[in-house]
Scaffold this motif. Structure first.
Motif, PDB file in Angstrom:
ATOM      1  N   PRO A  87       0.746  -1.008  -0.025  1.00 26.39           N
ATOM      2  CA  PRO A  87      -0.104   0.028   0.128  1.00 26.39           C
ATOM      3  C   PRO A  87       1.063   1.064  -0.027  1.00 26.39           C
ATOM      4  N   PRO A  88       1.004   2.318  -0.727  1.00 28.30           N
ATOM      5  CA  PRO A  88       1.262   3.797  -0.682  1.00 28.30           C
ATOM      6  C   PRO A  88       0.921   4.449   0.485  1.00 28.30           C
ATOM      7  N   ALA A  89       1.725   5.260   0.957  1.00 26.88           N
ATOM      8  CA  ALA A  89       1.097   6.957   1.789  1.00 26.88           C
ATOM      9  C   ALA A  89      -0.007   7.587   1.488  1.00 26.88           C
ATOM     10  N   LEU A  90      -1.337   7.834   2.042  1.00 27.59           N
ATOM     11  CA  LEU A  90      -2.533   8.276   1.312  1.00 27.59           C
ATOM     12  C   LEU A  90      -2.443   9.957   1.885  1.00 27.59           C
ATOM     13  N   GLY A  91      -1.593  10.288   2.712  1.00 24.00           N
ATOM     14  CA  GLY A  91      -1.177  11.521   2.947  1.00 24.00           C
ATOM     15  C   GLY A  91      -1.667  12.655   2.066  1.00 24.00           C
ATOM     16  N   ARG A  92      -0.384  12.849   0.963  1.00 25.97           N
ATOM     17  CA  ARG A  92      -1.205  13.469   0.228  1.00 25.97           C
ATOM     18  C   ARG A  92      -1.489  13.155  -1.323  1.00 25.97           C
ATOM     19  N   LEU A  93      -2.210  14.359  -2.233  1.00 27.31           N
ATOM     20  CA  LEU A  93      -2.433  13.436  -2.917  1.00 27.31           C
ATOM     21  C   LEU A  93      -1.207  13.318  -4.965  1.00 27.31           C
ATOM     22  N   THR A  94      -0.655  13.172  -5.086  1.00 28.21           N
ATOM     23  CA  THR A  94       0.319  13.164  -5.818  1.00 28.21           C
ATOM     24  C   THR A  94       0.128  12.521  -7.362  1.00 28.21           C
ATOM     25  N   PRO A  95       0.926  12.368  -8.447  1.00 27.74           N
ATOM     26  CA  PRO A  95       0.686  11.519  -9.310  1.00 27.74           C
ATOM     27  C   PRO A  95       1.298  10.257  -9.185  1.00 27.74           C
ATOM     28  N   ALA A  96       2.715  10.288  -8.809  1.00 28.17           N
ATOM     29  CA  ALA A  96       2.191   8.560  -8.641  1.00 28.17           C
ATOM     30  C   ALA A  96       1.611   7.959  -7.641  1.00 28.17           C
ATOM     31  N   LEU A  97       0.920   8.962  -7.226  1.00 30.65           N
ATOM     32  CA  LEU A  97      -0.670   7.964  -6.239  1.00 30.65           C
ATOM     33  C   LEU A  97      -1.643   7.744  -6.973  1.00 30.65           C
ATOM     34  N   LEU A  98      -2.088   8.746  -7.708  1.00 29.75           N
ATOM     35  CA  LEU A  98      -2.874   8.646  -8.245  1.00 29.75           C
ATOM     36  C   LEU A  98      -3.023   7.704  -9.700  1.00 29.75           C
ATOM     37  N   ALA A  99      -2.054   7.520 -10.345  1.00 29.37           N
ATOM     38  CA  ALA A  99      -1.421   6.858 -11.283  1.00 29.37           C
ATOM     39  C   ALA A  99      -2.413   4.958 -10.711  1.00 29.37           C
ATOM     40  N   ARG A 100      -1.973   4.913  -9.176  1.00 26.91           N
ATOM     41  CA  ARG A 100      -2.229   3.477  -8.640  1.00 26.91           C
ATOM     42  C   ARG A 100      -3.754   2.811  -8.617  1.00 26.91           C
ATOM     43  N   PHE A 101      -4.815   4.122  -8.946  1.00 28.08           N
ATOM     44  CA  PHE A 101      -6.376   4.038  -8.615  1.00 28.08           C
ATOM     45  C   PHE A 101      -6.733   4.581 -10.212  1.00 28.08           C
ATOM     46  N   GLU A 102      -7.566   3.951 -10.669  1.00 27.12           N
ATOM     47  CA  GLU A 102      -8.836   4.544 -11.827  1.00 27.12           C
ATOM     48  C   GLU A 102      -9.655   5.498 -10.875  1.00 27.12           C
ATOM     49  N   VAL A 103     -10.068   5.150  -9.975  1.00 25.73           N
ATOM     50  CA  VAL A 103     -11.272   6.263  -9.256  1.00 25.73           C
ATOM     51  C   VAL A 103     -11.048   6.468  -8.396  1.00 25.73           C
TER      52      VAL A 103
ATOM     53  N   SER B 150     -23.067   0.208  -9.289  1.00 30.60           N
ATOM     54  CA  SER B 150     -21.808  -0.310 -10.318  1.00 30.60           C
ATOM     55  C   SER B 150     -22.333   1.028 -12.169  1.00 30.60           C
ATOM     56  N   ARG B 151     -22.548   0.920 -12.362  1.00 38.22           N
ATOM     57  CA  ARG B 151     -23.472   2.840 -13.109  1.00 38.22           C
ATOM     58  C   ARG B 151     -22.804   3.923 -12.559  1.00 38.22           C
ATOM     59  N   LEU B 152     -22.118   4.024 -11.284  1.00 35.76           N
ATOM     60  CA  LEU B 152     -21.954   5.517 -11.579  1.00 35.76           C
ATOM     61  C   LEU B 152     -20.200   4.920 -11.894  1.00 35.76           C
ATOM     62  N   LEU B 153     -19.561   3.877 -10.964  1.00 36.67           N
ATOM     63  CA  LEU B 153     -17.764   3.842 -11.173  1.00 36.67           C
ATOM     64  C   LEU B 153     -17.956   3.411 -12.530  1.00 36.67           C
ATOM     65  N   THR B 154     -18.784   2.844 -12.994  1.00 30.61           N
ATOM     66  CA  THR B 154     -18.555   2.350 -15.160  1.00 30.61           C
ATOM     67  C   THR B 154     -18.090   3.565 -15.464  1.00 30.61           C
ATOM     68  N   ALA B 155     -19.236   4.681 -15.438  1.00 31.41           N
ATOM     69  CA  ALA B 155     -19.125   6.022 -15.557  1.00 31.41           C
ATOM     70  C   ALA B 155     -17.789   6.694 -15.597  1.00 31.41           C
ATOM     71  N   ALA B 156     -17.562   7.009 -14.237  1.00 32.84           N
ATOM     72  CA  ALA B 156     -16.543   7.049 -13.946  1.00 32.84           C
ATOM     73  C   ALA B 156     -14.685   7.019 -14.418  1.00 32.84           C
ATOM     74  N   ARG B 157     -14.881   5.869 -14.253  1.00 34.09           N
ATOM     75  CA  ARG B 157     -13.717   5.315 -14.989  1.00 34.09           C
ATOM     76  C   ARG B 157     -13.077   5.027 -16.039  1.00 34.09           C
ATOM     77  N   PRO B 158     -11.695   5.584 -16.734  1.00 41.75           N
ATOM     78  CA  PRO B 158     -11.149   5.774 -17.694  1.00 41.75           C
ATOM     79  C   PRO B 158     -11.389   4.935 -18.588  1.00 41.75           C
ATOM     80  N   VAL B 159     -10.960   4.989 -19.750  1.00 45.53           N
ATOM     81  CA  VAL B 159     -10.625   3.983 -20.821  1.00 45.53           C
ATOM     82  C   VAL B 159      -9.767   3.113 -20.407  1.00 45.53           C
ATOM     83  N   ARG B 160      -9.105   2.195 -20.112  1.00 46.12           N
ATOM     84  CA  ARG B 160      -8.226   1.165 -20.724  1.00 46.12           C
ATOM     85  C   ARG B 160      -7.023   1.449 -21.654  1.00 46.12           C
TER      86      ARG B 160
END
Length: 595
Positions: free
Chosen positions: A290-306, A441-451
């Motif tokens: 697991p990563p550190a969740l203290g601050r939102l960084t580009p490296a942290l957001l790259a590990r998540f989709e939503v 599922s409706r909400l998360l699928t809409a927010a999920r970026p295209v792979r």
């Protein structure tokens, strides 16, 4: 010109010499022989060329395809003439008493009749892929076979396991009386709809319960009579685990139940919950390292989709964190799902200017309202507010007066979703797991970026059939070879043609010989394609052919006559005619002088 002047001078000289001789006998013969010698030299140097007219060539032809009407053929031959050539394509029966030539494809038409100016097509028509092989040739369509069966149908060929799936289409009107349209899957009827008018639009739904390839069945019955039956091939995909980052300003039942639901379905979840000022709690489920969740960084957001968050958590982000989140959404790294639990949306929300919250009265907010979205089960929830509809928003879920309660906005390559439903957890408490799962599922699928895929194989034909070209496009395959495996046959290697405009594209053409599942492979990418039998889905294929023929570039058109003369041959006289005439004339002059 020089040779002509020299010939005239020589003829003049010989004529003068013949006339000046004292002997007046055979003077006319001497003049004729001199002119003949000059003519012989001219014929030997420049033999004449003779044009020979060729035979008449037809400019109008008739092509028979499957299900053509013999009556239409006879009427057309009476109008165009009995000598009009008639051909037929594979699948069309030969006319009675006429053994017509069978053409394998449209290219053969141009080879047999290069001067063709008009082609009459009878029956169901040609494949749409054959139209480019007839450039500038006016096509006269005689769709005399009546429209029957399913005229159109659409469905997701790669549905996800456990998610609602539907097939919608149009059935041609069948006589008088109602018609039942049924969907068969896994050996049983899964859904049905009654069409009182005997035809019209329909939509059937089903939730796939097993992964892998399957061929569902779509059938229409009028009483006990089977009207139409068509295959519906699908390849059910296993659910793709979702990587979710939950940011909560304080503990809440809503995000707690969401966290447990996602973890139970093998999704990756990281939770940061605020406890008091400067004190937060983190939790990780199905997430190794697991990563550190203290601050939102580009490296942290790259590990998540939503990123699922509430208004207070967004409002607490600093300027650098808000800019990082907006950049991640625009670049398609992740999407944002906001549970709008305040009347005012925080300015840190990416694309916040497109969303406007409209509060409802306190009395109306205390009464559960029905919610609607495509293929949704019966659902009702408290609706404290709605969203103002705008052209920038795409409504996901509607509530009272069809006002959106959840909407999405595209922002760059990513998506931002806002929902005003703050309490969906009562569905989980009321044993309405299907409603809860469908909502999120409706909400998360809409927010999920295209792979982003490293490579892909796309089929460019909507209704491929045997003995017709199937065009395939590879994307990002590089120099990898394209292989295709057909049922009960060896694997074939297909030649690819690079696209002239997009460097990552390449196309290949495959001629399937049998119906069924075919697999295309390039590198590590696998893609299955289903080839339909020739009689199957004739309605959509006919419409596709008619559209392609209507959009084809117009040619010069046919003339009144159905035949035209073929350009003839050019025949050159033999040179020995000139030499013989010259020797005969010169010999006469020599012999006449000796007499």
């Amino acid at each position: 010109m020089l040779f002509l002047i020299s010939g005239l001078l020589l003829a003049l000289l010989l004529t003068v010499l013949a006339l000046r001789r004292p002997d007046a006998r055979r003077r006319v013969w001497r003049v004729a022989a001199g002119l003949g010698a000059v003519a012989g030299l001219g014929l030997a140097a420049f033999p004449p060329v003779q044009e020979q007219a060729g035979p008449a060539r037809p400019t109008t032809a008739i092509l028979l395809t499957a299900s053509y009407s013999p009556d239409t053929l006879r009427a057309l031959l009476r109008r165009l003439g009995p000598t009009t050539p008639v051909y037929r394509r594979y699948g069309a029966a030969a006319p009675a008493g006429n053994d017509t030539l069978t053409l394998p494809n449209a290219t053969a038409i141009g080879l047999l009749l290069p001067g063709l100016r008009e082609l009459h097509v009878l029956g169901r028509g040609l494949p749409a892929a054959d139209v480019p092989a007839l450039p500038g040739l006016p096509l006269r369509l005689h769709a005399d076979a009546p429209a029957a069966g399913f005229q159109q149908a659409t469905w997701d060929a790669q549905p996800e396991l456990g998610q609602p799936w539907s097939v919608a289409g149009q059935l041609a009107k069948v006589g008088n009386g109602p018609v039942w349209v049924r969907l068969r899957a896994a050996g049983a009827v899964r859904d049905s709809v009654r069409l009182p008018a005997g035809g019209g639009p329909f939509e059937l739904r089903f939730v796939p319960r097993a992964t892998g390839r399957a061929v569902y069945g779509l059938e229409a019955r009028q009483g006990a009579r089977l009207v139409a039956r068509e295959p519906v091939p699908v390849e059910v995909q296993a659910p793709q685990p979702l990587r979710v980052l939950v940011l909560a300003a304080a503990p809440s039942f809503e995000l707690r139940f969401l966290k447990e639901y996602l973890a139970a379905h093998q999704h990756t979840v990281a939770v940061r919950t605020g406890l008091s000022r400067g004190l937060t709690q983190t939790e990780f489920l199905n997430l190794p390292n697991p990563p550190a969740l203290g601050r939102l960084t580009p490296a942290l957001l790259a590990r998540f989709e939503v990123v699922v968050t509430d208004a207070a958590s967004l409002a607490g982000l600093g300027g650098a964190e808000a800019a990082t989140l907006q950049r991640a959404v625009r670049e398609g790294t992740c999407g944002v799902l906001l549970v709008a639990d305040t009347p005012t949306l925080p300015r840190q929300l990416p694309g916040a200017s497109a969303f406007r919250v409209q509060l409802r009265s306190a009395a109306a907010a205390l009464v559960a309202q029905p919610l609607r979205w495509p293929a949704a089960p019966a659902a009702a929830a408290l609706v404290p507010a709605t969203l103002r509809p705008t052209t920038a928003l795409r409504a996901l879920i509607s509530g009272p007066d069809r006002q959106p309660v959840a909407a999405a906005r595209a922002l760059g390559l990513g998506t931002v979703v806002v929902s005003t439903i703050t309490e969906s957890f009562p569905w989980a408490l009321q044993n309405k797991a299907a409603t809860y799962a469908a909502y999120w599922s409706r909400l998360l699928t809409a927010a999920r970026p295209v792979r982003r895929m490293s490579g892909a194989i796309q089929g460019l034909n909507s209704w491929p059939t045997p003995n017709e070209p199937l065009h395939l496009r590879t994307v990002g395959a590089g120099s990898a070879s394209l292989w295709l495996a057909a049922p009960a046959t060896d694997t074939l290697r297909l030649a690819q043609r690079p696209d002239a405009w997009v460097a990552e594209w390449a196309t290949a053409t495959y001629w399937p010989a049998v119906a069924g599942w075919h697999q295309a492979r390039v590198g590590t990418v696998r893609q299955w394609f289903y080839v339909y039998g020739s009689p199957q889905w004739a309605g959509p294929r006919r419409q596709q052919w008619q559209r392609a023929a209507a959009l084809a570039p117009a040619g010069p058109g046919a003339e009144a006559a159905t035949t035209v003369a073929v350009p003839g041959r050019r025949t050159t006289w033999p040179r020995w005619w000139g030499y013989a005439l010259f020797l005969l004339a010169a010999g006469f002059l020599w012999l006449e002088e000796k007499l």
